[in-house]
Design a protein around this motif. Structure first.
Motif, PDB file in Angstrom:
ATOM      1  N   MET A  27       0.784  -1.496   0.076  1.00  0.00           N
ATOM      2  CA  MET A  27      -0.075  -0.199   0.029  1.00  0.00           C
ATOM      3  C   MET A  27       0.814   1.292  -0.181  1.00  0.00           C
ATOM      4  N   ASP A  28       2.028   1.177  -0.251  1.00  0.00           N
ATOM      5  CA  ASP A  28       2.922   2.368  -0.489  1.00  0.00           C
ATOM      6  C   ASP A  28       3.082   3.137   0.798  1.00  0.00           C
ATOM      7  N   TYR A  47      12.369  -2.091  15.815  1.00  0.00           N
ATOM      8  CA  TYR A  47      12.903  -1.304  15.257  1.00  0.00           C
ATOM      9  C   TYR A  47      11.521  -0.719  14.386  1.00  0.00           C
ATOM     10  N   PHE A  48      11.589   0.685  14.051  1.00  0.00           N
ATOM     11  CA  PHE A  48      10.675   1.047  12.706  1.00  0.00           C
ATOM     12  C   PHE A  48      11.427   1.787  11.874  1.00  0.00           C
ATOM     13  N   SER A  49      10.540   2.077  10.776  1.00  0.00           N
ATOM     14  CA  SER A  49      11.188   2.943   9.406  1.00  0.00           C
ATOM     15  C   SER A  49      10.192   3.805   8.942  1.00  0.00           C
ATOM     16  N   PHE A  95       0.250   4.170   6.857  1.00  0.00           N
ATOM     17  CA  PHE A  95       0.389   5.596   6.062  1.00  0.00           C
ATOM     18  C   PHE A  95       0.391   6.900   7.119  1.00  0.00           C
ATOM     19  N   ASP A  96      -0.259   6.777   8.115  1.00  0.00           N
ATOM     20  CA  ASP A  96      -0.341   7.752   8.919  1.00  0.00           C
ATOM     21  C   ASP A  96      -0.385   7.354  10.458  1.00  0.00           C
TER      22      ASP A  96
ATOM     23  N   GLY B 100       9.613  11.400  12.538  1.00  0.00           N
ATOM     24  CA  GLY B 100       8.649  11.378  11.486  1.00  0.00           C
ATOM     25  C   GLY B 100       7.811  10.448  11.542  1.00  0.00           C
ATOM     26  N   GLY B 101       7.989   9.189  12.428  1.00  0.00           N
ATOM     27  CA  GLY B 101       7.168   8.076  12.412  1.00  0.00           C
ATOM     28  C   GLY B 101       6.354   8.082  13.334  1.00  0.00           C
ATOM     29  N   ASN B 102       5.423   6.795  13.600  1.00  0.00           N
ATOM     30  CA  ASN B 102       4.665   6.947  14.798  1.00  0.00           C
ATOM     31  C   ASN B 102       4.533   5.282  15.247  1.00  0.00           C
ATOM     32  N   LYS B 103       4.519   5.210  16.617  1.00  0.00           N
ATOM     33  CA  LYS B 103       4.467   3.792  17.075  1.00  0.00           C
ATOM     34  C   LYS B 103       3.597   3.541  18.096  1.00  0.00           C
TER      35      LYS B 103
END
Lengths: 111, 116
Positions: A27-28, A47-49, A95-96, B100-103
């Motif tokens: 879903m981009d 981790y996140f990106s 996405f958000d 800029g991310g969200n968790k």
């Protein structure tokens, strides 16, 4: 429908092996995440990106690294697997900030 | 830092009975709150979410949750439980937008068993 695909559902690896867990979303989405789930501990963020080649440590990054070379793919890497990394690993994308979609999980056993 | 507490590890209810799963959060600003459900061997599915406005939110599968700021709670309810509701339920609070991310920060989960 948003689809987050974790290619390996069940893996058994030996202590010391290098392990790759792959995750692809269709879903981009800019944001992708790796969580670890253990009984009694819930989900903990590894981790996140938030963009290609961008990564940030979560709450439990030790022993893990990640790679995001393409927007749709986020890989979790265990450089040298240990038995305490036996767990269920969940990938997610969003996405958000409002809705996060999860994959079905990868069960990793390290022997 | 945000945190979530789900005080009940296991709950057993009879089919047709009402259900309430408890969730307490800690967050310095206005929280964004979520409930997810996980069936055995599956990923997590979003049941409902609260951002602002009406404190009683409706979700899928007949679930609802009520945000109570004074009690720092976001309890999940269902008036009549079905056997297919047996699953693990997670409450979560959205943290800041670092980098800029969200968790999400999750609670430890409540395992629901439904007796026929």
């Amino acid at each position: 429908d948003v689809k987050v695909t974790q290619s390996s559902r069940y893996l058994v690896k030996r202590t010391g092996e290098k392990v790759f867990l792959e995750c692809v979303q269709d879903m981009d989405h800019e944001n992708m995440f790796w969580y670890r789930q253990d009984p009694g501990l819930g989900l903990r963020l590894i981790y996140f990106s938030y963009d290609v080649k961008m990564k940030e440590k979560g709450d439990i990054p030790e022993g893990y690294s990640v790679s995001r070379e393409k927007k749709e793919r986020f890989s979790l890497i265990l450089e040298s697997a240990s038995t305490n990394q036996t767990s269920m690993y969940l990938c997610a994308s969003s996405f958000d900030a409002n809705t996060i979609y999860f994959g079905e999980g990868s069960w990793l056993t390290v022997v | 830092a945000q945190s979530v507490t789900q005080p009940d590890i296991h709950i057993t209810v009879s089919e047709g009975a009402s259900l309430e799963l408890r969730c307490n959060y800690s967050y310095g600003a206005t929280p964004y709150l979520f409930w997810y459900v996980q069936s055995p061997g599956q990923g997590l599915q979003l049941l409902l979410k609260y951002f602002s406005g009406d404190t009683l939110v409706q979700g899928i599968k007949g679930f609802e949750a009520e945000f109570k700021r004074s009690q720092s709670s976001f309890n999940l309810r269902k008036p009549s439980v079905h056997w297919s509701d047996a699953a693990e339920y997670f409450c979560a609070v959205r943290g800041g937008l670092t980098g800029g991310g969200n968790k999400l920060t999750f609670g430890t989960g409540t395992q629901l068993k439904v007796e026929l």
